[in-house]
Scaffold this motif. Sequence first.
Motif, PDB file in Angstrom:
ATOM      1  N   GLU A  70       0.832  -1.203   0.000  1.00  0.00           N
ATOM      2  CA  GLU A  70       0.000   0.000   0.000  1.00  0.00           C
ATOM      3  C   GLU A  70       0.871   1.259   0.000  1.00  0.00           C
ATOM      4  O   GLU A  70       0.574   2.229  -0.693  1.00  0.00           O
ATOM      5  CB  GLU A  70      -0.945   0.000   1.200  1.00  0.00           C
ATOM      6  N   GLN A  71       1.963   1.235   0.755  1.00  0.00           N
ATOM      7  CA  GLN A  71       2.876   2.379   0.767  1.00  0.00           C
ATOM      8  C   GLN A  71       3.489   2.578  -0.621  1.00  0.00           C
ATOM      9  O   GLN A  71       3.634   3.712  -1.083  1.00  0.00           O
ATOM     10  CB  GLN A  71       3.973   2.174   1.808  1.00  0.00           C
ATOM     11  N   ALA A  72       3.836   1.491  -1.285  1.00  0.00           N
ATOM     12  CA  ALA A  72       4.404   1.587  -2.633  1.00  0.00           C
ATOM     13  C   ALA A  72       3.399   2.216  -3.587  1.00  0.00           C
ATOM     14  O   ALA A  72       3.743   3.071  -4.401  1.00  0.00           O
ATOM     15  CB  ALA A  72       4.833   0.214  -3.136  1.00  0.00           C
ATOM     16  N   ARG A  73       2.139   1.801  -3.485  1.00  0.00           N
ATOM     17  CA  ARG A  73       1.100   2.397  -4.340  1.00  0.00           C
ATOM     18  C   ARG A  73       0.997   3.899  -4.094  1.00  0.00           C
ATOM     19  O   ARG A  73       0.885   4.680  -5.040  1.00  0.00           O
ATOM     20  CB  ARG A  73      -0.256   1.746  -4.056  1.00  0.00           C
ATOM     21  N   THR A  74       1.033   4.303  -2.841  1.00  0.00           N
ATOM     22  CA  THR A  74       0.934   5.723  -2.497  1.00  0.00           C
ATOM     23  C   THR A  74       2.121   6.498  -3.055  1.00  0.00           C
ATOM     24  O   THR A  74       1.953   7.563  -3.648  1.00  0.00           O
ATOM     25  CB  THR A  74       0.858   5.899  -0.967  1.00  0.00           C
ATOM     26  N   VAL A  76       4.054   5.711  -5.580  1.00  0.00           N
ATOM     27  CA  VAL A  76       3.980   5.744  -7.039  1.00  0.00           C
ATOM     28  C   VAL A  76       2.951   6.761  -7.495  1.00  0.00           C
ATOM     29  O   VAL A  76       3.172   7.514  -8.440  1.00  0.00           O
ATOM     30  CB  VAL A  76       3.673   4.336  -7.604  1.00  0.00           C
ATOM     31  N   SER A  77       1.806   6.830  -6.797  1.00  0.00           N
ATOM     32  CA  SER A  77       0.764   7.771  -7.222  1.00  0.00           C
ATOM     33  C   SER A  77       1.169   9.222  -6.997  1.00  0.00           C
ATOM     34  O   SER A  77       0.692  10.108  -7.686  1.00  0.00           O
ATOM     35  CB  SER A  77      -0.551   7.469  -6.502  1.00  0.00           C
ATOM     36  N   GLU A  78       2.071   9.481  -6.040  1.00  0.00           N
ATOM     37  CA  GLU A  78       2.506  10.845  -5.762  1.00  0.00           C
ATOM     38  C   GLU A  78       3.797  11.218  -6.480  1.00  0.00           C
ATOM     39  O   GLU A  78       4.192  12.372  -6.467  1.00  0.00           O
ATOM     40  CB  GLU A  78       2.689  11.034  -4.258  1.00  0.00           C
ATOM     41  N   ASN A  79       4.458  10.251  -7.095  1.00  0.00           N
ATOM     42  CA  ASN A  79       5.754  10.482  -7.716  1.00  0.00           C
ATOM     43  C   ASN A  79       5.590  11.286  -8.995  1.00  0.00           C
ATOM     44  O   ASN A  79       4.784  10.953  -9.847  1.00  0.00           O
ATOM     45  CB  ASN A  79       6.422   9.133  -8.005  1.00  0.00           C
ATOM     46  N   LYS A  80       6.376  12.329  -9.136  1.00  0.00           N
ATOM     47  CA  LYS A  80       6.289  13.203 -10.318  1.00  0.00           C
ATOM     48  C   LYS A  80       7.245  12.785 -11.428  1.00  0.00           C
ATOM     49  O   LYS A  80       7.205  13.337 -12.509  1.00  0.00           O
ATOM     50  CB  LYS A  80       6.596  14.652  -9.928  1.00  0.00           C
ATOM     51  N   ASP A  81       8.151  11.830 -11.158  1.00  0.00           N
ATOM     52  CA  ASP A  81       9.077  11.375 -12.185  1.00  0.00           C
ATOM     53  C   ASP A  81       8.328  10.512 -13.191  1.00  0.00           C
ATOM     54  O   ASP A  81       7.192  10.116 -12.983  1.00  0.00           O
ATOM     55  CB  ASP A  81      10.221  10.553 -11.572  1.00  0.00           C
ATOM     56  N   GLY A  82       8.997  10.195 -14.261  1.00  0.00           N
ATOM     57  CA  GLY A  82       8.391   9.360 -15.275  1.00  0.00           C
ATOM     58  C   GLY A  82       8.149   7.951 -14.783  1.00  0.00           C
ATOM     59  O   GLY A  82       8.667   7.535 -13.760  1.00  0.00           O
ATOM     60  N   GLU A  86       9.329   5.369 -11.243  1.00  0.00           N
ATOM     61  CA  GLU A  86       8.375   5.318 -10.149  1.00  0.00           C
ATOM     62  C   GLU A  86       8.604   4.143  -9.218  1.00  0.00           C
ATOM     63  O   GLU A  86       8.687   4.313  -8.004  1.00  0.00           O
ATOM     64  CB  GLU A  86       6.949   5.258 -10.691  1.00  0.00           C
ATOM     65  N   MET A  87       8.688   2.942  -9.746  1.00  0.00           N
ATOM     66  CA  MET A  87       8.804   1.766  -8.898  1.00  0.00           C
ATOM     67  C   MET A  87      10.158   1.699  -8.206  1.00  0.00           C
ATOM     68  O   MET A  87      10.235   1.302  -7.045  1.00  0.00           O
ATOM     69  CB  MET A  87       8.541   0.482  -9.688  1.00  0.00           C
ATOM     70  N   THR A  88      11.216   2.092  -8.878  1.00  0.00           N
ATOM     71  CA  THR A  88      12.516   2.059  -8.209  1.00  0.00           C
ATOM     72  C   THR A  88      12.565   3.082  -7.080  1.00  0.00           C
ATOM     73  O   THR A  88      13.126   2.816  -6.027  1.00  0.00           O
ATOM     74  CB  THR A  88      13.675   2.324  -9.190  1.00  0.00           C
ATOM     75  N   THR A  92      13.063   2.044  -3.231  1.00  0.00           N
ATOM     76  CA  THR A  92      14.162   2.628  -2.465  1.00  0.00           C
ATOM     77  C   THR A  92      13.642   3.286  -1.190  1.00  0.00           C
ATOM     78  O   THR A  92      14.205   3.091  -0.113  1.00  0.00           O
ATOM     79  CB  THR A  92      14.924   3.658  -3.319  1.00  0.00           C
ATOM     80  N   GLN A  93      12.579   4.054  -1.304  1.00  0.00           N
ATOM     81  CA  GLN A  93      12.040   4.722  -0.128  1.00  0.00           C
ATOM     82  C   GLN A  93      11.552   3.710   0.907  1.00  0.00           C
ATOM     83  O   GLN A  93      11.798   3.871   2.107  1.00  0.00           O
ATOM     84  CB  GLN A  93      10.912   5.669  -0.518  1.00  0.00           C
ATOM     85  N   LEU A  94      10.887   2.655   0.460  1.00  0.00           N
ATOM     86  CA  LEU A  94      10.411   1.642   1.399  1.00  0.00           C
ATOM     87  C   LEU A  94      11.568   0.882   2.031  1.00  0.00           C
ATOM     88  O   LEU A  94      11.553   0.600   3.239  1.00  0.00           O
ATOM     89  CB  LEU A  94       9.467   0.678   0.692  1.00  0.00           C
ATOM     90  N   ALA A  95      12.570   0.559   1.239  1.00  0.00           N
ATOM     91  CA  ALA A  95      13.725  -0.158   1.785  1.00  0.00           C
ATOM     92  C   ALA A  95      14.446   0.694   2.823  1.00  0.00           C
ATOM     93  O   ALA A  95      14.841   0.197   3.881  1.00  0.00           O
ATOM     94  CB  ALA A  95      14.679  -0.562   0.662  1.00  0.00           C
ATOM     95  N   LEU A  96      14.607   1.972   2.536  1.00  0.00           N
ATOM     96  CA  LEU A  96      15.233   2.864   3.515  1.00  0.00           C
ATOM     97  C   LEU A  96      14.417   2.940   4.800  1.00  0.00           C
ATOM     98  O   LEU A  96      14.966   2.933   5.898  1.00  0.00           O
ATOM     99  CB  LEU A  96      15.421   4.263   2.930  1.00  0.00           C
ATOM    100  N   GLN A  97      13.105   2.982   4.662  1.00  0.00           N
ATOM    101  CA  GLN A  97      12.246   3.013   5.838  1.00  0.00           C
ATOM    102  C   GLN A  97      12.430   1.748   6.674  1.00  0.00           C
ATOM    103  O   GLN A  97      12.583   1.812   7.884  1.00  0.00           O
ATOM    104  CB  GLN A  97      10.788   3.155   5.425  1.00  0.00           C
TER     105      GLN A  97
END
Length: 182
Positions: A70-74, A76-82, A86-88, A92-97
């Motif tokens: 669910e965090q990954a979906r959120t 990705v939906s907020e990511n402004k990059d192409g 998005e998935m990388t 990365t953000q989830l792994a760091l968390q």
Amino acid sequence: MADRRKHSKITSILPDGLVKAINERLVAGETYESIAEYIRAQGHEISKSSIGRYGKDFLSKLERLRVVKEQARTIVSENKDGPALEMTEAATQLALQLIMERLVAVDNLNSAKDGEILKALALLERSAVQREKLKMDASKLLDVAVERIKNSLKEELEKNPDVLDKLVRMVDDIATDTKDKK
């Protein structure tokens, strides 16, 4: 505090097919007692308590995976990059968390697991650098494409300078808007 056993009797004694069936039954919400009866019917002796310990750990991990998904979906939906990034970025953000949560929970920073965490952090940092390089390369490619379009337009529209100027301004505006969105 003593370390908990990493492998339960279920994963160390039972065949993989039976473990998979237990996992499916846990997800389906069956009781530990009914799962124990199923295992006994398959010719294996595992206590309801062993199933309970395994089930608690398994369902906890399953819930954590649902939260991470669910965090990954959120993200990705907020990511402004192409879409290529998005998935990388989300991973990365989830792994760091997760790594930071682990570091906060660790009492002894000299354990072997912490060495693995430091290696994971180094890999994530390298990934972030590569992602930024990809963004810069994409920006340079956009600039090259814009110049090629302008040159092609100049060749085709030399007879109509007013139209050429208008088209060049339009391409410049689109390129600026694209860069601003990054």
